[in-house]
Design a protein around this motif. Structure first.
Motif, PDB file in Angstrom:
ATOM      1  N   ASP A 163      -0.334 -73.335 135.330  1.00 46.05           N
ATOM      2  CA  ASP A 163      -1.404 -73.758 134.431  1.00 46.05           C
ATOM      3  C   ASP A 163      -2.561 -74.386 135.205  1.00 46.05           C
ATOM      4  O   ASP A 163      -2.383 -75.413 135.877  1.00 46.05           O
ATOM      5  N   ILE A 164      -3.706 -73.779 135.120  1.00 39.32           N
ATOM      6  CA  ILE A 164      -4.911 -74.339 135.726  1.00 39.32           C
ATOM      7  C   ILE A 164      -5.364 -75.501 134.853  1.00 39.32           C
ATOM      8  O   ILE A 164      -5.530 -75.360 133.648  1.00 39.32           O
ATOM      9  N   ALA A 165      -5.548 -76.663 135.479  1.00 39.96           N
ATOM     10  CA  ALA A 165      -5.757 -77.878 134.697  1.00 39.96           C
ATOM     11  C   ALA A 165      -6.869 -78.735 135.279  1.00 39.96           C
ATOM     12  O   ALA A 165      -7.372 -78.500 136.384  1.00 39.96           O
ATOM     13  N   GLU A 166      -7.233 -79.749 134.501  1.00 36.87           N
ATOM     14  CA  GLU A 166      -8.180 -80.790 134.921  1.00 36.87           C
ATOM     15  C   GLU A 166      -7.531 -82.134 134.608  1.00 36.87           C
ATOM     16  O   GLU A 166      -6.962 -82.314 133.529  1.00 36.87           O
ATOM     17  N   ILE A 167      -7.596 -83.066 135.552  1.00 34.50           N
ATOM     18  CA  ILE A 167      -7.001 -84.386 135.387  1.00 34.50           C
ATOM     19  C   ILE A 167      -8.100 -85.443 135.427  1.00 34.50           C
ATOM     20  O   ILE A 167      -9.009 -85.376 136.252  1.00 34.50           O
ATOM     21  N   SER A 168      -8.022 -86.393 134.507  1.00 36.77           N
ATOM     22  CA  SER A 168      -8.975 -87.499 134.501  1.00 36.77           C
ATOM     23  C   SER A 168      -8.274 -88.745 133.979  1.00 36.77           C
ATOM     24  O   SER A 168      -7.067 -88.724 133.704  1.00 36.77           O
ATOM     25  N   ASP A 169      -9.030 -89.835 133.815  1.00 40.05           N
ATOM     26  CA  ASP A 169      -8.431 -91.046 133.267  1.00 40.05           C
ATOM     27  C   ASP A 169      -8.051 -90.886 131.799  1.00 40.05           C
ATOM     28  O   ASP A 169      -7.346 -91.717 131.227  1.00 40.05           O
ATOM     29  N   LYS A 170      -8.494 -89.789 131.154  1.00 38.23           N
ATOM     30  CA  LYS A 170      -8.114 -89.494 129.772  1.00 38.23           C
ATOM     31  C   LYS A 170      -6.738 -88.853 129.686  1.00 38.23           C
ATOM     32  O   LYS A 170      -6.148 -88.782 128.609  1.00 38.23           O
ATOM     33  N   GLY A 171      -6.259 -88.330 130.807  1.00 39.20           N
ATOM     34  CA  GLY A 171      -5.010 -87.580 130.823  1.00 39.20           C
ATOM     35  C   GLY A 171      -5.232 -86.267 131.544  1.00 39.20           C
ATOM     36  O   GLY A 171      -5.789 -86.233 132.637  1.00 39.20           O
ATOM     37  N   PHE A 172      -4.842 -85.169 130.929  1.00 35.34           N
ATOM     38  CA  PHE A 172      -5.112 -83.856 131.519  1.00 35.34           C
ATOM     39  C   PHE A 172      -5.347 -82.838 130.409  1.00 35.34           C
ATOM     40  O   PHE A 172      -4.913 -83.011 129.272  1.00 35.34           O
ATOM     41  N   ARG A 173      -6.058 -81.780 130.757  1.00 33.93           N
ATOM     42  CA  ARG A 173      -6.234 -80.674 129.822  1.00 33.93           C
ATOM     43  C   ARG A 173      -6.014 -79.356 130.546  1.00 33.93           C
ATOM     44  O   ARG A 173      -6.232 -79.255 131.753  1.00 33.93           O
ATOM     45  N   ILE A 174      -5.568 -78.369 129.782  1.00 38.63           N
ATOM     46  CA  ILE A 174      -5.211 -77.070 130.342  1.00 38.63           C
ATOM     47  C   ILE A 174      -6.354 -76.088 130.109  1.00 38.63           C
ATOM     48  O   ILE A 174      -6.834 -75.922 128.982  1.00 38.63           O
ATOM     49  N   LEU A 175      -6.775 -75.414 131.185  1.00 44.90           N
ATOM     50  CA  LEU A 175      -7.859 -74.441 131.092  1.00 44.90           C
ATOM     51  C   LEU A 175      -7.335 -73.017 130.916  1.00 44.90           C
ATOM     52  O   LEU A 175      -8.023 -72.172 130.353  1.00 44.90           O
ATOM     53  N   GLY A 176      -6.132 -72.750 131.392  1.00 41.96           N
ATOM     54  CA  GLY A 176      -5.536 -71.416 131.263  1.00 41.96           C
ATOM     55  C   GLY A 176      -4.429 -71.255 132.294  1.00 41.96           C
ATOM     56  O   GLY A 176      -4.153 -72.169 133.074  1.00 41.96           O
ATOM     57  N   ARG A 177      -3.803 -70.087 132.316  1.00 37.96           N
ATOM     58  CA  ARG A 177      -2.720 -69.825 133.266  1.00 37.96           C
ATOM     59  C   ARG A 177      -3.231 -69.039 134.466  1.00 37.96           C
ATOM     60  O   ARG A 177      -4.052 -68.126 134.318  1.00 37.96           O
ATOM     61  N   LYS A 178      -2.707 -69.390 135.642  1.00 34.35           N
ATOM     62  CA  LYS A 178      -3.110 -68.696 136.863  1.00 34.35           C
ATOM     63  C   LYS A 178      -2.825 -67.204 136.771  1.00 34.35           C
ATOM     64  O   LYS A 178      -3.633 -66.375 137.201  1.00 34.35           O
ATOM     65  N   ASP A 179      -1.663 -66.844 136.209  1.00 35.40           N
ATOM     66  CA  ASP A 179      -1.325 -65.434 136.114  1.00 35.40           C
ATOM     67  C   ASP A 179      -2.076 -64.724 135.001  1.00 35.40           C
ATOM     68  O   ASP A 179      -1.920 -63.518 134.815  1.00 35.40           O
ATOM     69  N   ASN A 180      -2.904 -65.442 134.266  1.00 37.72           N
ATOM     70  CA  ASN A 180      -3.762 -64.824 133.256  1.00 37.72           C
ATOM     71  C   ASN A 180      -5.212 -64.747 133.731  1.00 37.72           C
ATOM     72  O   ASN A 180      -6.115 -64.543 132.928  1.00 37.72           O
ATOM     73  N   VAL A 181      -5.418 -64.933 135.029  1.00 37.55           N
ATOM     74  CA  VAL A 181      -6.747 -64.764 135.611  1.00 37.55           C
ATOM     75  C   VAL A 181      -6.943 -63.292 135.946  1.00 37.55           C
ATOM     76  O   VAL A 181      -6.087 -62.666 136.568  1.00 37.55           O
ATOM     77  N   ILE A 182      -8.077 -62.748 135.527  1.00 36.20           N
ATOM     78  CA  ILE A 182      -8.434 -61.362 135.828  1.00 36.20           C
ATOM     79  C   ILE A 182      -9.490 -61.387 136.925  1.00 36.20           C
ATOM     80  O   ILE A 182     -10.565 -61.964 136.748  1.00 36.20           O
ATOM     81  N   CYS A 183      -9.180 -60.787 138.072  1.00 35.70           N
ATOM     82  CA  CYS A 183     -10.125 -60.732 139.200  1.00 35.70           C
ATOM     83  C   CYS A 183     -10.865 -59.397 139.138  1.00 35.70           C
ATOM     84  O   CYS A 183     -10.329 -58.364 139.539  1.00 35.70           O
TER      85      CYS A 183
END
Length: 323
Positions: free
Chosen positions: A210-230
Motif C-alpha cells: 500500500d502506497i501511503a502518506e504519514i503525518s501527525d494526523k495518522g496515515f492515509r492510503i493512496l493505492g496499492r503498489k501492484d495496482n500501479v500501471i507504468c
C-alpha cells in the motif's frame, strides 16, 4: 465454516487457528495464526471503541476469513453478547435486537442495507459499525457521514489479524486519515509503501503493497503498489482513476492493465455497460494520460468472495478484444 466448528477449533488444545487470505491479488492462501495474538487484537479493538462486557455484537461475515473469526474472538475475549446471522448481502434483514453495539460489514452489505428503509434505520442504530474488506467510495462515504453513531473504515489484512487502525467516516470527526492503535509503529520504505510494526498481533515488521502518506494526523492510503500501471514512463494509480470515474459511470466497472509493445503497459477499462458511453465519459472526465487505451465489455466485474475486486482475473479479462 459454521460457528460451532470455529468454536470447537478455538477451544481445542492447539495454540493456532487456520485462516485464509482474501485472494484479492491472487489465490487465497492458508495461514496458521496464534490464538493469543487474536485475543490481543480483540482486546485492542474493544478498548479503542469503548465496548463493554454484555454489549451486543453482530456476526454477519463468513467464518472462513479473519474478519468473521475475529468478531467471535472479540465476543469471547471481551464478554460481548454475540448474535450470529447467515452471511448475506442484507445482514440486518432479520435482526430484531434493540441495540447492537458493534458490527462489522463489507461495503456491499452496507450499500445494500441503505437501500431498504427499515434496514437503514437499524444500521443507523448500531453504536459502532466497522467496514472493511474493500474500498469505500465517495458516494457511500457521503451517506455514512450523516450517521448519528460511529462508523469506521478499517485498515489491515489477514496478517495483522483484521485491522491495526481505524478512520472515522461519520460525524464531524470524519477523516481520510487512519488512526493506528496503541503500540503500532509505522514507516515508509523506499517505494513509499507502508511498513507496519505491530508486535501484539504480528511477529516482525510487515511490508505492505500500500502506497501511503504519514503525518501527525495518522496515515492515509493512496493505492496499492501492484495496482500501479507504468504506461509510457508515467505511473498511474489504478484506484485514483477508479475514484475519478465513480460519479460518472452508471454501470459496474474496474480499471486494469494490459501489456503493450509501445507503452509497456496501457490502461484498460472493464465495464458491464455500453463501451461507447464509457469512452465518452472517460474523455470528458479523465486527464489525457489516464485515458483507457482499451475498453472491454464483460458480463460481470470479477470480485472475490468477500467483495474485493479480483485484480488478477481482471487482468486476464483485459486481454480480450476491445470494444
Amino acid at each position: 465454516m459454521k460457528l460451532e466448528e470455529f468454536l470447537a477449533e478455538w477451544h481445542n488444545d492447539s495454540p493456532t487457528v487456520l485462516v485464509h487470505t482474501s485472494g484479492s491479488t491472487g489465490k487465497p492462501k492458508p495461514m496458521w495464526v496464534e490464538k493469543r495474538r487474536m485475543e490481543a487484537s480483540a482486546r485492542i479493538t474493544c478498548q479503542f471503541l469503548g465496548l463493554r462486557e454484555g454489549d451486543i455484537a453482530l456476526l454477519c461475515l463468513p467464518l472462513d476469513y479473519i474478519a468473521g473469526k475475529m468478531m467471535v474472538v472479540r465476543a469471547l475475549t471481551c464478554g460481548l453478547r454475540l448474535i450470529a446471522v447467515e452471511p448475506s448481502g442484507n445482514p440486518l434483514e432479520t435482526v430484531t435486537a434493540a441495540v447492537v453495539a458493534f458490527a462489522a460489514m463489507v461495503p456491499m452489505q452496507v450499500w445494500n442495507t441503505l437501500q431498504v428503509p427499515e434496514e437503514r434505520l437499524r444500521l443507523m442504530d448500531i453504536k459502532h459499525l466497522i467496514i472493511g474488506g474493500g474500498a469505500i467510495d465517495d458516494a457511500l462515504a457521503a451517506e455514512l457521514r450523516t450517521f448519528p453513531n460511529a462508523v469506521w473504515s478499517t485498515y489491515g489484512m489477514t496478517e495483522t489479524l483484521s485491522h491495526i487502525a481505524l478512520r472515522r467516516l461519520s460525524g464531524p470527526e470524519a477523516s481520510d486519515w487512519y488512526t493506528p492503535f496503541e503500540g503500532v509503529r509505522l514507516s515508509l520504505n523506499e517505494e513509499q509503501c507502508l511498513v507496519i510494526d505491530a508486535p501484539a498481533v504480528h511477529d516482525g515488521t510487515l511490508v505492505t503493497n500500500d502506497i501511503a502518506e504519514i503525518s501527525d494526523k495518522g496515515f492515509r492510503i493512496l493505492g496499492r503498489k501492484d495496482n500501479v500501471i507504468c504506461s509510457g514512463g508515467l505511473k498511474i494509480q489504478t484506484e485514483e482513476v477508479e475514484r475519478m470515474l465513480y460519479a460518472h459511470l452508471r454501470n459496474p466497472y474496474l480499471i486494469t492493465k494490459r501489456r503493450d509493445e509501445k507503452f509497456g503497459e496501457i490502461v484498460v477499462l472493464l465495464t458491464e455497460g455500453d463501451t461507447a458511453e464509457a469512452e465518452a465519459v472517460c474523455r470528458r472526465v479523465l486527464p489525457s494520460y489516464w485515458q483507457p487505451r482499451a475498453i472491454v465489455r464483460v458480463a460481470q466485474i470479477p470480485m472475490t468472495e468477500n467483495g474485493k475486486p479480483a485484480r488478477k482475473q481482471a487482468e486476464a479479462l483485459a486481454q480480450k478484444p476491445s470494444r
